[in-house]
Design a protein around this motif. Structure first.
Motif, PDB file in Angstrom:
ATOM      1  N   LEU A  90      49.447  74.894  53.489  1.00 24.92           N
ATOM      2  CA  LEU A  90      49.389  75.258  52.077  1.00 24.92           C
ATOM      3  C   LEU A  90      47.979  75.044  51.538  1.00 24.92           C
ATOM      4  O   LEU A  90      47.279  74.124  51.940  1.00 24.92           O
ATOM      5  CB  LEU A  90      50.373  74.412  51.258  1.00 24.92           C
ATOM      6  N   LYS A  91      47.591  75.909  50.589  1.00 25.24           N
ATOM      7  CA  LYS A  91      46.291  75.779  49.936  1.00 25.24           C
ATOM      8  C   LYS A  91      46.498  75.710  48.430  1.00 25.24           C
ATOM      9  O   LYS A  91      47.266  76.478  47.851  1.00 25.24           O
ATOM     10  CB  LYS A  91      45.406  76.984  50.275  1.00 25.24           C
ATOM     11  N   ARG A  92      45.811  74.777  47.799  1.00 30.74           N
ATOM     12  CA  ARG A  92      45.857  74.644  46.352  1.00 30.74           C
ATOM     13  C   ARG A  92      45.121  75.824  45.725  1.00 30.74           C
ATOM     14  O   ARG A  92      44.049  76.223  46.181  1.00 30.74           O
ATOM     15  CB  ARG A  92      45.192  73.324  45.953  1.00 30.74           C
ATOM     16  N   THR A  93      45.665  76.380  44.659  1.00 34.41           N
ATOM     17  CA  THR A  93      45.013  77.521  44.010  1.00 34.41           C
ATOM     18  C   THR A  93      44.619  77.229  42.570  1.00 34.41           C
ATOM     19  O   THR A  93      44.116  78.123  41.875  1.00 34.41           O
ATOM     20  CB  THR A  93      45.912  78.770  44.047  1.00 34.41           C
ATOM     21  N   THR A  94      44.864  75.990  42.109  1.00 30.45           N
ATOM     22  CA  THR A  94      44.413  75.607  40.776  1.00 30.45           C
ATOM     23  C   THR A  94      43.446  74.436  40.903  1.00 30.45           C
ATOM     24  O   THR A  94      43.659  73.519  41.698  1.00 30.45           O
ATOM     25  CB  THR A  94      45.584  75.233  39.852  1.00 30.45           C
ATOM     26  N   ALA A  95      42.378  74.456  40.126  1.00 31.35           N
ATOM     27  CA  ALA A  95      41.351  73.408  40.222  1.00 31.35           C
ATOM     28  C   ALA A  95      41.793  72.121  39.558  1.00 31.35           C
ATOM     29  O   ALA A  95      41.361  71.032  39.949  1.00 31.35           O
ATOM     30  CB  ALA A  95      40.053  73.898  39.593  1.00 31.35           C
ATOM     31  N   GLU A  96      42.654  72.227  38.569  1.00 27.52           N
ATOM     32  CA  GLU A  96      43.085  71.036  37.831  1.00 27.52           C
ATOM     33  C   GLU A  96      43.969  70.153  38.717  1.00 27.52           C
ATOM     34  O   GLU A  96      44.782  70.642  39.495  1.00 27.52           O
ATOM     35  CB  GLU A  96      43.860  71.457  36.575  1.00 27.52           C
ATOM     36  N   LYS A  97      43.801  68.820  38.601  1.00 25.92           N
ATOM     37  CA  LYS A  97      44.612  67.867  39.349  1.00 25.92           C
ATOM     38  C   LYS A  97      45.077  66.748  38.434  1.00 25.92           C
ATOM     39  O   LYS A  97      44.363  66.339  37.522  1.00 25.92           O
ATOM     40  CB  LYS A  97      43.817  67.264  40.514  1.00 25.92           C
ATOM     41  N   GLY A  98      46.262  66.235  38.693  1.00 24.44           N
ATOM     42  CA  GLY A  98      46.788  65.129  37.912  1.00 24.44           C
ATOM     43  C   GLY A  98      48.297  65.063  38.005  1.00 24.44           C
ATOM     44  O   GLY A  98      48.947  65.937  38.603  1.00 24.44           O
ATOM     45  N   ILE A  99      48.885  64.023  37.415  1.00 30.10           N
ATOM     46  CA  ILE A  99      50.345  63.874  37.418  1.00 30.10           C
ATOM     47  C   ILE A  99      50.961  65.029  36.639  1.00 30.10           C
ATOM     48  O   ILE A  99      50.578  65.313  35.498  1.00 30.10           O
ATOM     49  CB  ILE A  99      50.748  62.524  36.800  1.00 30.10           C
ATOM     50  N   GLY A 100      51.910  65.696  37.276  1.00 26.80           N
ATOM     51  CA  GLY A 100      52.611  66.795  36.615  1.00 26.80           C
ATOM     52  C   GLY A 100      51.888  68.124  36.661  1.00 26.80           C
ATOM     53  O   GLY A 100      52.420  69.135  36.177  1.00 26.80           O
ATOM     54  N   VAL A 101      50.711  68.167  37.255  1.00 33.59           N
ATOM     55  CA  VAL A 101      49.958  69.434  37.354  1.00 33.59           C
ATOM     56  C   VAL A 101      50.438  70.209  38.571  1.00 33.59           C
ATOM     57  O   VAL A 101      50.438  69.692  39.689  1.00 33.59           O
ATOM     58  CB  VAL A 101      48.443  69.171  37.460  1.00 33.59           C
ATOM     59  N   THR A 552      50.852  61.846  46.554  1.00 37.93           N
ATOM     60  CA  THR A 552      49.485  61.991  47.042  1.00 37.93           C
ATOM     61  C   THR A 552      49.195  63.447  47.404  1.00 37.93           C
ATOM     62  O   THR A 552      48.119  63.975  47.100  1.00 37.93           O
ATOM     63  CB  THR A 552      49.245  61.079  48.259  1.00 37.93           C
ATOM     64  N   HIS A 553      50.162  64.093  48.041  1.00 41.68           N
ATOM     65  CA  HIS A 553      49.964  65.503  48.412  1.00 41.68           C
ATOM     66  C   HIS A 553      49.738  66.386  47.187  1.00 41.68           C
ATOM     67  O   HIS A 553      49.070  67.431  47.280  1.00 41.68           O
ATOM     68  CB  HIS A 553      51.176  66.023  49.184  1.00 41.68           C
ATOM     69  N   GLU A 554      50.294  66.022  46.046  1.00 39.61           N
ATOM     70  CA  GLU A 554      50.105  66.842  44.848  1.00 39.61           C
ATOM     71  C   GLU A 554      48.635  66.889  44.404  1.00 39.61           C
ATOM     72  O   GLU A 554      48.275  67.719  43.570  1.00 39.61           O
ATOM     73  CB  GLU A 554      50.978  66.321  43.708  1.00 39.61           C
ATOM     74  N   LEU A 555      47.796  66.030  44.993  1.00 36.83           N
ATOM     75  CA  LEU A 555      46.362  66.043  44.710  1.00 36.83           C
ATOM     76  C   LEU A 555      45.566  66.706  45.829  1.00 36.83           C
ATOM     77  O   LEU A 555      44.341  66.787  45.756  1.00 36.83           O
ATOM     78  CB  LEU A 555      45.852  64.616  44.506  1.00 36.83           C
ATOM     79  N   ASP A 556      46.259  67.193  46.855  1.00 37.29           N
ATOM     80  CA  ASP A 556      45.590  67.787  48.013  1.00 37.29           C
ATOM     81  C   ASP A 556      45.036  69.180  47.700  1.00 37.29           C
ATOM     82  O   ASP A 556      45.536  69.893  46.826  1.00 37.29           O
ATOM     83  CB  ASP A 556      46.561  67.910  49.188  1.00 37.29           C
ATOM     84  N   ASP A 557      44.045  69.553  48.515  1.00 32.33           N
ATOM     85  CA  ASP A 557      43.543  70.926  48.510  1.00 32.33           C
ATOM     86  C   ASP A 557      44.143  71.724  49.662  1.00 32.33           C
ATOM     87  O   ASP A 557      44.377  72.929  49.530  1.00 32.33           O
ATOM     88  CB  ASP A 557      42.020  70.913  48.630  1.00 32.33           C
ATOM     89  N   ILE A 558      44.375  71.042  50.785  1.00 32.38           N
ATOM     90  CA  ILE A 558      45.025  71.648  51.939  1.00 32.38           C
ATOM     91  C   ILE A 558      46.142  70.708  52.396  1.00 32.38           C
ATOM     92  O   ILE A 558      45.926  69.498  52.530  1.00 32.38           O
ATOM     93  CB  ILE A 558      44.040  71.856  53.118  1.00 32.38           C
ATOM     94  N   VAL A 559      47.321  71.261  52.644  1.00 34.27           N
ATOM     95  CA  VAL A 559      48.442  70.492  53.200  1.00 34.27           C
ATOM     96  C   VAL A 559      48.784  71.072  54.570  1.00 34.27           C
ATOM     97  O   VAL A 559      48.962  72.282  54.715  1.00 34.27           O
ATOM     98  CB  VAL A 559      49.679  70.542  52.283  1.00 34.27           C
ATOM     99  N   LEU A 560      48.846  70.180  55.569  1.00 39.53           N
ATOM    100  CA  LEU A 560      49.167  70.591  56.933  1.00 39.53           C
ATOM    101  C   LEU A 560      50.560  70.097  57.304  1.00 39.53           C
ATOM    102  O   LEU A 560      50.815  68.889  57.263  1.00 39.53           O
ATOM    103  CB  LEU A 560      48.134  70.010  57.907  1.00 39.53           C
TER     104      LEU A 560
END
Length: 873
Positions: A90-101, A552-560
């Protein structure tokens, strides 16, 4: 099938496989492997048919657990068939990071995922390996191997081998000092008196869990007395003869109080052991430092046999003075033991009661009982060899080391065992991997001042370093401020704190990439979650291996996506933990984790993924070279540059390097478990180690003085009073706040025997247990506090700390100290990838104030006393 080396048969408890006789069903039906639902690594048998996992049971052939399995292990099936499992990169497509983002994940190919990670790694390795940070704890030991190897391979110092901000902070350092080993546990087969202080050894947690629980039960049937000292009336307390509710953050006072009774009142201590196996006789001057021979620099002792001052290792020393006074070059000196006795005398039982809330009469009685049970001077025959018999153990772990003054709390407790000579002998506390004659010979040796020296466990990824003699402090070059903690095992607690102002510390580089396991470091790795998230947000590329998407994964840019332990094979050897052995166990054991079923479509093993990343990053040859060293590869089995090996090939080479060509990977896959006899000196090495324990930590004085000079140069002011040779109790922030009436209670975390880490509650079977047992998701409140605050059982309440306010359900019970709120496990999830866990229980670490002022200046442990206001919702 169990196989014994070197001519000795073992007889593990018989546990029959359902529907079949032992050893008569094909390996394809029952596959021997190792459970990875927690750190213990029990041997299990897995029944699989047509690519489906049908059952998991304990492997009776494994001495690690002898056929037993716990709820966590049984629930491995549910973990494997997780409906929320990540199946594609998986690849993150939004630049914003945080709880609930919402990360707005986009599925990508393995090609894109691996190329993204490898490109960044190639750049970092070329520029500065310190820009790479690795987190290896959780779900698979392959992270320690395939991520941890980058420390020796490319030079990054950042390998976070634990999740908790207190994992291994003092327990491993103290084991290096006391015995040269890594883990500690009691020899329950012979113990007559066990005190658990801030731990649940023998009942609910720790290494060898499924081995130690029945051993403890049998010891209690045999007559062993069991005392639990803990703010929480936990599972261990429920099984104990006595539960002593202790005020949080007062363990040092308790330990010193016990020492005072033993040394100054009852006068119960092992004088001969102290004279010949510790530095208690070294003559000490008014500065606290040893009187030394000017020519050799060696410490002096006073030989009472002829009245002469001699260096400690003079062959002519017959009766070194333990108590009394002497004179060296006109200076009055005393044995270090006299200073230890004097410090203990500052803690009479009445003062200890004021500090700990444990009644003075109880403390005195427990101390005398414990000392008398130690059988000072007694010996027994084990396989025809006479060894000391000290059947007492004061065990401790996570509780006492989770404080601002962690070192002093834990060293005070450890000293109780030492003064009784109850270390690595029959019935005592053990360091389970102190000594080995096979398959690798490894024994501690004497070093500076004759003190037991241990290299620590620097081979374990990021390493755990020994406290003696320590390191010379210097201006920090690392984000974990390792250079400013010269006797700490590791200092990874400091990283998000340094992010707040790296210029203050003179840090000249930025961490640009994090690769992490599913250990869920955001929820359990530090304190104040906001500070932790801010640090993760600052990193260019965060990459996480995942079974499911946690916080923690919710703050990732790439998930393997990753394999479950049932889909992955690995030869688990001493690069992770030394070959496991329970205290006093007659056999050593090596067991493997092997693939039971094929990985789900689209899933790759950790080792295969990292091998391809390293190859593309141009560092695979360096990785192989480091693995050859770390794994002890023989020349014939060494990984060769220019090659690319499968995981089975790597495992085969490791196995043959350890045990010879007859015991390769295929042999282990068929047989599962290999055992060999341990000699008496391996099992009870206490008096076979030719070195002394540093009971008096003179080196702390020098390290403290050196550290002060560095801090002065940096313009920093730290309280360095803890850099002293003998334990002292000092109050933590929450203790002082309670005394001033500023808070209602101190929040204390405790472990559940059926839940593990920040990922266990999402398992349906574990969640079902937690729902049925109200304390799992509720918080424990004493009736005294409940009445004061108008709270009834089952009420919704607020817990408010200086950094967070959370809602909880009150479980009113006498099984918690009146000044404490007990918070279990690692719950309180919010990640959408864990829908079963959302909103249940409390995330304890999120309540903890976090900053340099909350950290132990010796070990870097974070104070885990949460100052709380409590009121109805």
């Amino acid at each position: 099938m169990i196989t014994s080396l070197r001519g000795r048969e073992t007889r593990p408890q018989t546990v029959h496989r359902p529907g079949a006789k032992r050893h008569e069903t094909p390996a394809s039906d029952w596959v021997p492997t190792t459970c990875r639902m927690c750190l213990v690594g029990c041997g299990v048998l897995v029944n699989a048919k047509d690519g489906k996992v049908l059952n998991v049971i304990g492997n009776p052939d494994s001495p690690v657990n002898r056929g037993r399995i716990c709820a966590k292990g049984k629930s491995g099936i549910m973990n494997h068939y997780n409906p929320n499992r990540v199946m594609r990169p998986l690849k993150r497509t939004t630049a914003e990071k945080g709880i609930g983002v919402d990360p707005k994940w986009q599925e990508i190919s393995w090609e894109e995922a691996i190329d993204t990670v490898a490109s960044k790694m190639r750049k970092i390795c070329a520029e500065d390996p310190r820009k790479l940070y690795l987190q290896t704890w959780g779900a698979s030991q392959e992270f320690t191997t395939w991520l941890g190897v980058l420390r020796p391979a490319v030079g990054t110092p950042y390998v976070q081998t634990g999740v908790s901000p207190n994992c291994g902070k003092t327990v491993h350092s103290i084991q290096f000092l006391m015995a040269g080993g890594f883990h500690q546990e009691p020899d329950l087969a012979h113990c007559r008196y066990l005190i658990d202080c801030g731990t649940q050894m023998g009942v609910a947690t720790r290494e060898g869990f499924n081995h130690q629980v029945p051993d403890c039960a049998q010891a209690r049937e045999r007559g062993m007395k069991f005392v639990v000292v803990d703010p929480i009336g936990n599972n261990a307390a429920s099984k104990a003869d006595e539960w002593l509710p202790i005020r949080p953050g007062t363990d040092a006072a308790f330990g010193l109080g016990i020492l005072n009774v033993l040394l100054n009142e009852a006068k119960i201590y092992d004088a001969e052991y102290l004279k010949h196996f510790t530095n208690a006789t070294y003559l000490t001057g008014s500065t606290g430092k040893f009187a030394r021979d000017p020519a050799t620099g060696k410490p002096f002792v006073f030989d009472q046999s002829d009245g002469l001052i001699k260096v400690f290792d003079d062959p002519g020393v017959k009766e070194p003075m333990l108590e009394g006074e002497a004179e060296v070059r006109g200076q009055k000196v005393k044995p270090a033991f006299e200073l230890i006795k004097a410090r203990a005398a500052e803690y009479p039982a009445e003062r200890v009661e004021e500090i700990t809330s444990i009644p003075a009469k109880t403390l005195k009685r427990i101390a005398r009982e414990f000392g008398e049970a130690a059988c000072i001077g007694a010996t027994v025959l084990i396989d025809g060899v006479e060894v000391p018999y000290r059947p007492v153990c004061l065990d401790w772990d996570r509780g006492p080391q989770g404080h601002k003054h962690a070192w002093h709390h834990t060293w005070a407790l450890a000293m109780v065992n030492v003064v009784l000579g109850a270390v690595n002998v029959v019935g005592s506390i053990h360091s389970t991997d102190t000594a080995s004659n096979f398959p690798v010979k490894k024994w501690p040796e004497a070093g500076q001042d004759g003190i037991l020296m241990s290299s620590g466990s620097t081979h374990r990824g990021g390493g755990h370093f020994t406290a003696f003699p320590g390191r010379t402090p210097a201006r920090p070059e690392r984000w974990d401020l390792f250079e400013l903690f010269p006797v700490a095992a590791h200092t990874r607690t400091l990283v998000p704190e340094v992010y707040k102002d790296p210029g203050k510390w003179g840090i000249d580089h930025k961490i640009e990439m994090v690769i992490h396991s599913p250990g869920n470091q955001v929820m359990g790795g530090w304190g104040d979650v906001r500070a932790v998230i801010d640090w993760y947000k600052s990193i260019d590329l965060v990459v996480g291996f995942a079974v499911e998407i946690n916080e923690t994964h919710e703050l990732d840019d790439i998930v393997l996506p990753m394999c479950t332990y049932l889909e992955e094979g690995t030869f688990d050897d001493s690069s992770v933990y030394p070959f496991p052995a329970v205290a006093g166990e007659g056999v050593g054991v090596c067991q493997i984790q092997q693939k039971v079923v094929e990985p789900a479509e689209g899933i790759r093993t950790i080792g295969a993924v990292m091998t391809e990343i390293y190859q593309r990053a141009g560092i695979l040859d360096q990785v192989y070279d480091a693995l050859n060293h770390v794994k002890g590869m023989t020349p014939a089995n060494a990984l060769k540059p220019g090659e690319c090996y499968s995981m089975d090939e790597v495992s085969d080479r490791i196995a043959k390097s350890r045990f010879g060509n007859d015991y390769g990977w295929e042999w282990f896959k068929e047989n599962g478990v290999l055992v060999w006899p341990r000699t008496v000196d391996e099992r009870y090495p206490g008096r076979f180690v030719n070195a002394r324990i540093a009971l008096y930590l003179e080196n702390f004085i020098d390290r403290g003085e050196e550290l002060k000079a560095v801090l002065d140069e940096m313009g920093l002011s730290w309280d360095l009073a803890d850099y002293e040779p003998i334990p002292e109790w000092r109050p933590c922030d929450s203790f002082e706040r309670m005394r001033r009436g500023e808070i209602d209670a101190i929040g204390v975390n405790y472990k559940l025997p059926y839940a593990y880490g920040g990922f266990g509650h999402a398992n349906p079977w574990i969640n079902e247990l937690c729902n049925k047992l109200p304390r799992s998701y509720g918080v424990l409140i004493n009736p005294r506090l409940a009445r004061k605050k108008g709270i009834k059982n089952g009420d919704s309440i607020w817990l408010e700390s200086p950094v967070k306010k959370v809602q909880a359900v009150a479980h009113v019970t006498e099984c918690v100290h009146p000044e404490v709120v007990g918070i279990a496990g690692n719950a309180g999830h919010w990640a959408k990838g864990k829908p079963l866990s959302i909103g249940k229980g409390v995330n304890f670490n999120g309540l903890l104030p976090y900053g340099i002022e909350m950290v132990d200046v010796i070990s870097s442990a974070l104070d885990q006393c949460a100052p709380l206001k409590v009121y109805r919702a």
